[in-house]
Write an enzyme that holds these catalytic residues in place. Sequence first.
Site, mmCIF file in Angstrom:
data_model
loop_
_atom_site.group_PDB
_atom_site.id
_atom_site.type_symbol
_atom_site.label_atom_id
_atom_site.label_comp_id
_atom_site.label_asym_id
_atom_site.label_seq_id
_atom_site.Cartn_x
_atom_site.Cartn_y
_atom_site.Cartn_z
ATOM 1 N N LYS A 34 -73.274 28.051 -4.148
ATOM 2 C CA LYS A 34 -72.063 28.757 -3.770
ATOM 3 C C LYS A 34 -72.474 29.953 -2.924
ATOM 4 C CE LYS A 34 -70.222 32.043 -5.111
ATOM 5 N NZ LYS A 34 -70.143 33.488 -4.619
ATOM 6 N N THR A 79 -79.592 34.876 -1.517
ATOM 7 C CA THR A 79 -78.314 35.342 -0.989
ATOM 8 C C THR A 79 -77.117 34.536 -1.459
ATOM 9 O OG1 THR A 79 -78.443 34.039 1.042
ATOM 10 C CG2 THR A 79 -79.499 36.177 1.072
ATOM 11 N N SER A 106 -57.447 42.003 -5.174
ATOM 12 C CA SER A 106 -56.011 42.009 -5.474
ATOM 13 C C SER A 106 -55.512 40.620 -5.810
ATOM 14 C CB SER A 106 -55.240 42.570 -4.285
ATOM 15 O OG SER A 106 -55.473 41.804 -3.123
#
Length: 409
Positions: free
Chosen positions: A188, A199, A409
């Site tokens: 991922k 990374t 959010s």
Amino acid sequence: MGAKPPLSPLAPASFPDLPHIAGVRFATAQAGVRYKGREDVMLAVLAPGTAMAGAFTRSATRSSAVLDCQRKIGQHNSAGAAILVNSGNANAFTGRHGDASVKAVTDAAAKALNLPETRIFTSSTGVIGEPLPHDRITAKLDELSANLAPDAIDAAARAIMTTDTFAKGSGTTVTIDGQNVHIAGIAKGSGMIAPDMATMLVYIFTDAVIDQPVLQSMVTALNRTTFNCITVDSDTSTSDTLLVAATGASGIRVTDESIGFMAGLRQVMLDLAHQVVRDGEGATKFVEVSVTGAASDTDAHTHAMAIANSPLVKTAIVGEDPNWGRIVMAIGKSGARADRDTLSIWFGHIRVARDGWVDPDYDEADAALYMKQQELVIHVNLGLGGGTAVVWTCDLTHGYIDINADYRS
């Protein structure tokens, strides 16, 4: 998090058909760590005798899970092992709570799977600075252990995704002394991607018999020219983890002289690394940056990364502008040795600059047409020595801002 971004235009047509790896089983579950209505926890259980190797972020603020894996990775143990991964929460910068969460998860997994706690490797990926609701993960351990299956690696790849737009997998089969050894991996990664290990989160499995020190040496060496040669945004994660597990189930021994196996493992690692770049947040172009003629390989890598990480270079690429002056700028600022008057630059097959000046045969229209391609090659020859490097990156679009501006959010 905000709305799921659209599928990357650089995505493969489908998840690959990976070779079966004897000695490993997978399961996924919906724990609701952060996401609702999707699998967000992955468990891989490995056969007794499995050798584990790894590479990890060198971030000074790395997560509790990374620190725990680093303590365990070199320990010899003939017992089985397990990898337990959650998405949605990185369990990073969470102080003592983070350490306690890792301990709670590894202890519970060890009990549920009848394994030593030292053979439980965990990873967490997602938002930094929020306590991990580890009880949601431990509550799913019975379900996970009951649903383990040898053919569920594709589901495992989906469960570890965060802002990824597609699940990433790669595999190959290598013939050693007339017998087949299999390698398969998942990854991922989409943003916060820059070299300082792998990374991203990466899990690779093989049924070969490999001594742990030999496997670790291979992983360390191959990491330098694969995962440590990609960048999306120059930001290194707190949670970067690469784990490679050799179950030994094939009975076929691999040594440090098994060149064919090394080549196969590198192929899988490089393919997964490229897929991460192709899924770079907001990416529309895949870019190879090749540097030759540097004073050393280290200098070549420094120059290549300066080009690949430059916002000015990356925005010129998204604008399909063959602005070779920005390549000159990036080389000049890198800090590695360069000489203006020996520098040559190509966009693909088009030489745009030679010996410190624009090529007299350069046609801007040809270069502009080349820049419209989805896959690009930028090549630089420093004219100073035999140092070389190749790195891979993507363009920088407004999509990157859209994804990251409302990440929490």
